[in-house]
Design a protein around this motif. Structure first.
Motif, PDB file in Angstrom:
ATOM      1  N   GLY A   1      11.925   6.776  -4.583  1.00  0.00           N
ATOM      2  CA  GLY A   1      11.547   7.849  -5.518  1.00  0.00           C
ATOM      3  C   GLY A   1      10.041   7.949  -5.623  1.00  0.00           C
ATOM      4  O   GLY A   1       9.319   6.976  -5.350  1.00  0.00           O
ATOM      5  N   ARG A   2       9.545   9.123  -6.046  1.00  0.00           N
ATOM      6  CA  ARG A   2       8.104   9.354  -6.099  1.00  0.00           C
ATOM      7  C   ARG A   2       7.408   8.293  -6.958  1.00  0.00           C
ATOM      8  O   ARG A   2       7.917   7.887  -7.992  1.00  0.00           O
ATOM      9  N   GLY A   3       6.260   7.888  -6.499  1.00  0.00           N
ATOM     10  CA  GLY A   3       5.506   6.865  -7.219  1.00  0.00           C
ATOM     11  C   GLY A   3       6.084   5.464  -7.018  1.00  0.00           C
ATOM     12  O   GLY A   3       5.685   4.509  -7.680  1.00  0.00           O
ATOM     13  N   GLY A   4       7.026   5.333  -6.062  1.00  0.00           N
ATOM     14  CA  GLY A   4       7.808   4.099  -5.927  1.00  0.00           C
ATOM     15  C   GLY A   4       7.071   2.894  -5.365  1.00  0.00           C
ATOM     16  O   GLY A   4       7.626   1.793  -5.351  1.00  0.00           O
ATOM     17  N   SER A   5       5.814   3.054  -4.914  1.00  0.00           N
ATOM     18  CA  SER A   5       5.103   1.876  -4.394  1.00  0.00           C
ATOM     19  C   SER A   5       4.852   0.847  -5.499  1.00  0.00           C
ATOM     20  O   SER A   5       4.828  -0.358  -5.226  1.00  0.00           O
ATOM     21  N   ASP A   6       4.674   1.313  -6.716  1.00  0.00           N
ATOM     22  CA  ASP A   6       4.527   0.370  -7.846  1.00  0.00           C
ATOM     23  C   ASP A   6       5.780  -0.496  -7.937  1.00  0.00           C
ATOM     24  O   ASP A   6       5.716  -1.703  -8.183  1.00  0.00           O
ATOM     25  N   TYR A   7       6.914   0.163  -7.741  1.00  0.00           N
ATOM     26  CA  TYR A   7       8.207  -0.528  -7.842  1.00  0.00           C
ATOM     27  C   TYR A   7       8.315  -1.577  -6.734  1.00  0.00           C
ATOM     28  O   TYR A   7       8.734  -2.716  -6.974  1.00  0.00           O
TER      29      TYR A   7
ATOM     30  N   GLY B   1       4.616   8.069   5.997  1.00  0.00           N
ATOM     31  CA  GLY B   1       3.355   7.955   5.244  1.00  0.00           C
ATOM     32  C   GLY B   1       2.972   6.493   5.050  1.00  0.00           C
ATOM     33  O   GLY B   1       1.869   6.059   5.401  1.00  0.00           O
ATOM     34  N   GLU B   2       3.896   5.707   4.502  1.00  0.00           N
ATOM     35  CA  GLU B   2       3.628   4.290   4.234  1.00  0.00           C
ATOM     36  C   GLU B   2       3.667   3.463   5.520  1.00  0.00           C
ATOM     37  O   GLU B   2       2.968   2.466   5.641  1.00  0.00           O
ATOM     38  N   ARG B   3       4.504   3.897   6.481  1.00  0.00           N
ATOM     39  CA  ARG B   3       4.557   3.145   7.741  1.00  0.00           C
ATOM     40  C   ARG B   3       3.201   3.219   8.437  1.00  0.00           C
ATOM     41  O   ARG B   3       2.687   2.227   8.968  1.00  0.00           O
TER      42      ARG B   3
ATOM     43  N   VAL C   1       0.823  -1.215   0.000  1.00  0.00           N
ATOM     44  CA  VAL C   1       0.000   0.000   0.000  1.00  0.00           C
ATOM     45  C   VAL C   1       0.857   1.265   0.000  1.00  0.00           C
ATOM     46  O   VAL C   1       1.943   1.304   0.571  1.00  0.00           O
ATOM     47  N   SER C   2       0.308   2.297  -0.645  1.00  0.00           N
ATOM     48  CA  SER C   2       0.916   3.630  -0.595  1.00  0.00           C
ATOM     49  C   SER C   2       0.470   4.329   0.675  1.00  0.00           C
ATOM     50  O   SER C   2      -0.439   3.861   1.368  1.00  0.00           O
ATOM     51  N   ALA C   3       1.056   5.487   0.914  1.00  0.00           N
ATOM     52  CA  ALA C   3       0.538   6.373   1.957  1.00  0.00           C
ATOM     53  C   ALA C   3      -0.848   6.835   1.516  1.00  0.00           C
ATOM     54  O   ALA C   3      -1.161   6.823   0.320  1.00  0.00           O
ATOM     55  N   MET C   4      -1.696   7.242   2.468  1.00  0.00           N
ATOM     56  CA  MET C   4      -3.003   7.783   2.091  1.00  0.00           C
ATOM     57  C   MET C   4      -2.773   8.990   1.165  1.00  0.00           C
ATOM     58  O   MET C   4      -1.767   9.690   1.299  1.00  0.00           O
TER      59      MET C   4
ATOM     60  N   VAL D   1      -0.565  12.388   1.487  1.00  0.00           N
ATOM     61  CA  VAL D   1       0.227  12.399   2.723  1.00  0.00           C
ATOM     62  C   VAL D   1       1.716  12.603   2.405  1.00  0.00           C
ATOM     63  O   VAL D   1       2.405  13.358   3.090  1.00  0.00           O
ATOM     64  N   THR D   2       2.193  11.942   1.348  1.00  0.00           N
ATOM     65  CA  THR D   2       3.616  12.086   0.998  1.00  0.00           C
ATOM     66  C   THR D   2       3.948  13.548   0.709  1.00  0.00           C
ATOM     67  O   THR D   2       4.946  14.081   1.205  1.00  0.00           O
ATOM     68  N   ASP D   3       3.097  14.212  -0.072  1.00  0.00           N
ATOM     69  CA  ASP D   3       3.333  15.645  -0.386  1.00  0.00           C
ATOM     70  C   ASP D   3       3.387  16.463   0.898  1.00  0.00           C
ATOM     71  O   ASP D   3       4.216  17.349   1.052  1.00  0.00           O
TER      72      ASP D   3
ATOM     73  N   GLY E   1       4.521   0.457   0.543  1.00  0.00           N
ATOM     74  CA  GLY E   1       5.355   0.585  -0.649  1.00  0.00           C
ATOM     75  C   GLY E   1       6.396   1.675  -0.429  1.00  0.00           C
ATOM     76  O   GLY E   1       6.481   2.250   0.671  1.00  0.00           O
ATOM     77  N   PHE E   2       7.194   1.959  -1.447  1.00  0.00           N
ATOM     78  CA  PHE E   2       8.026   3.160  -1.521  1.00  0.00           C
ATOM     79  C   PHE E   2       9.236   3.171  -0.590  1.00  0.00           C
ATOM     80  O   PHE E   2      10.264   3.731  -0.911  1.00  0.00           O
ATOM     81  N   ILE E   3       9.138   2.508   0.586  1.00  0.00           N
ATOM     82  CA  ILE E   3      10.227   2.629   1.560  1.00  0.00           C
ATOM     83  C   ILE E   3      11.115   1.374   1.565  1.00  0.00           C
ATOM     84  O   ILE E   3      10.676   0.287   1.222  1.00  0.00           O
TER      85      ILE E   3
HETATM   86  N1  ASP Z   1       3.573   7.653  -1.484  1.00  0.00           N
HETATM   87  C1  ASP Z   1       4.631   7.751  -2.466  1.00  0.00           C
HETATM   88  C2  ASP Z   1       4.379   8.933  -3.392  1.00  0.00           C
HETATM   89  O1  ASP Z   1       3.358   9.597  -3.274  1.00  0.00           O
HETATM   90  C3  ASP Z   1       4.826   6.503  -3.237  1.00  0.00           C
HETATM   91  C4  ASP Z   1       3.630   6.014  -4.049  1.00  0.00           C
HETATM   92  O2  ASP Z   1       2.495   6.353  -3.711  1.00  0.00           O
HETATM   93  O3  ASP Z   1       3.832   5.288  -5.016  1.00  0.00           O
HETATM   94  O4  ASP Z   1       5.212   9.241  -4.205  1.00  0.00           O
END
Ligand code: ASP
Ligand code: ADP
Ligand code: MG
Length: 473
Positions: free
Chosen positions: A208-214, A128-130, A40-43, A46-48, A194-196
């Motif tokens: 990196g941003r969007g890294g939960s997919d990774y 955020g992800e924690r 899961v990503s952060a809600m 939240v990351t921003d 994700g992401f961490i």
């Molecule tokens: N929360 C992180 C972001 O907003 C990672 C993700 O959502 O993929 O970049």
């Protein structure tokens, strides 16, 4: 038994309603006899906000930073209260309070020092992800699922390049087998943020941003999963960003190669690195909509299915800068371009597009704060000018190979727009060009109108368009 990795993005876990919807989707898979591993990503947002808090603290704005953190504290407490019955609230509420006490302590420290390092930034943003992953585990358990929280930092091992760390696939694979596979085999549902990640020494990093997919792809690769599912807020990979082009169509199937080009050149729906672990193990990737779970989404597979339309999708990447180097005598001399690229390497700056002539070379890079230093170094080799606020449009499709007249059609569709640089990838599955950032939306819409008039129904979902046409009849 093989797992299915299901990744839910920020909007899919943005509040209690979304989290409950996600729980139903996962339960549906369990009911079908599958073994989900959830990332899961952060809600949403939240990351921003954590990034903004860290930045404020780094500038010495202690109160500004703590105010952002206080709002996030409330949001997480409220979500927990909405998700769990009163009797189950105690431990999770006090855990959320403790986590925010730690965040506030870091923010206070940062504002006292007045300096933010990439390492501390990663530490702050990792919350955020924690937080989301723990909260979601509790919610799933409350719904009767046998969910177990796994700290992603014990599985995702990376180098120490903070802000955009590189994962160590071999170690990750071993950790997936050690920590996740036994849970899957025992019929439990592991849930990870994700992401961490973390270095082998245990220092927190991010991908990196969007890294939960990774993360989902790395876990999918490490577990040799049967599929990697990316659940988001749109029906799949579309023929263009639906926010820019409301009549974009869902692409039913796309090849790894095409999806990688799209992701790299700006289609935010998928992190560009997601494809690699999947390709290496030949695991199908699906992009699905958590708000419309019945929809079949987009399937990304090894081989491209035949498509009668030249393009599958149009991506746009903004915030780019064009750097022009003019060096009348030296340019084509032996070793000159190597010297140029060594400077980009020194400044750790990736180049997206290059075009050369006898006397000049133009390159495009992501706009960043190091540009003046980069330009100063380059000016030892040539006269340098650079211009920001540029964007790259990338048209992707495996079927442009050998088709005559495609370029003419592309540039005819945007004849009213000034084009700065043009490139057609050697793999011949993309055609890209640079324009001003302000022209992007108009260009995407014009290209979409020109190339998706008569879409191949085997590849694109045309039901929405048919519905509109029948209303007009
Ligand atoms: N929360 C992180 C972001 O907003 C990672 C993700 O959502 O993929 O970049
Ligand atoms: P998540 O939080 O689930 O990871 P993202 O915001 O990262 O979601 O990605 C989904 C968004 O990507 C969509 O809402 C859409 O606006 C954008 N997007 C850009 N290009 C495309 C495309 N070609 N197809 C689908 N969505 C796209
Ligand atoms: Mg995303």
């Amino acid at each position: 038994m093989k797992a299915v990795v299901m990744k839910f993005g920020g909007t899919s876990v943005e509040d209690a309603v979304a989290i409950n919807r996600t729980a139903k989707i996962v339960q549906g898979r369990i009911d079908q006899g599958q073994r989900p591993v959830v990332v899961v990503s952060a809600m949403a947002k939240v990351t921003d906000q954590l990034l903004a808090a860290a930045k404020s603290a780094g500038r010495g704005d202690r109160n500004g930073a703590l105010a952002i953190s206080a709002r996030l504290r409330n949001r997480h407490c409220d979500t927990s209260a909405a998700l769990l019955p009163a009797a189950a609230q105690g431990p999770i509420q006090s855990w959320i309070q403790q986590e925010f006490d730690s965040i506030d302590e870091i923010l206070r420290g940062l504002s006292a020092v007045g300096e933010l390092t990439l390492r501390t930034n990663d530490m702050v943003v990792s919350f955020g992800e924690r937080l989301s992953s723990r909260l979601i585990t509790e919610a799933f358990r409350n719904q009767g699922m046998n969910a177990v929280h796994v700290d992603a930092r014990t599985v995702i091992v990376t180098d120490a390049q903070h802000g955009k760390a590189t994962p160590d696939s071999a170690l990750i694979e071993a950790r997936c087998q050690q920590y996740l596979q036994p849970l899957v085999d025992a019929g439990q549902v592991p849930i990870l943020g994700g992401f961490i990640g973390s270095t082998v020494e245990g220092v927190t990093t991010t991908l990196g941003r969007g890294g939960s997919d990774y993360t989902a792809a790395l876990v999918g690769g490490g577990l040799e999963a049967e599929a990697i599912e990316i659940w988001t807020d749109v029906n799949g990979i579309m023929t263009a960003d639906p926010r820019v082009c409301p009549d974009a169509l869902r692409v039913k199937t796309i090849s790894f190669e095409e999806a990688a080009e799209l992701a790299y050149f700006g289609a935010k729906v998928l992190h560009p690195a997601t494809i690699l672990p999947a390709v290496q193990k030949n695991i199908p990737v699906l992009v699905l909509n958590s708000r419309n779970a019945q929809n079949e989404g987009t399937r990304i597979t090894a081989l491209a299915t035949h498509c009668s339309s030249p393009f599958k999708s149009i991506a746009a990447k903004k915030k780019l800068t064009i750097i022009d180097l003019v060096a009348s005598r030296m340019l084509m001399s032996h070793g000159y371009l190597r010297a140029v690229f060594e400077i980009f390497d020194k400044h750790k700056t990736a180049v997206d597009m290059v075009s050369t002539s006898e006397v000049s070379v133009s390159l495009t890079v992501d706009s960043n704060e190091q540009l003046p230093e980069l330009a100063a170094d380059l000016s030892k080799l040539a006269d340098v000018t650079y211009e920001g606020r540029k964007a790259l449009i990338c048209m992707v499709g495996g079927n442009i190979r050998g088709q005559n007249g495609i370029a003419a059609q592309v540039f005819h569709a945007i004849r009213h727009i000034n084009v700065r640089m043009i490139s057609q990838g050697a793999a011949e599955i993309n055609m890209s060009f640079m324009i001003d950032e302000d022209d992007v939306d108009e260009a995407v819409r014009s290209l979409h109108a020109a190339f998706f008039v008569d879409p191949d129904p085997d590849i694109f979902d045309i039901t929405a368009r048919k519905a509109i046409e029948s209303v007009h009849l």
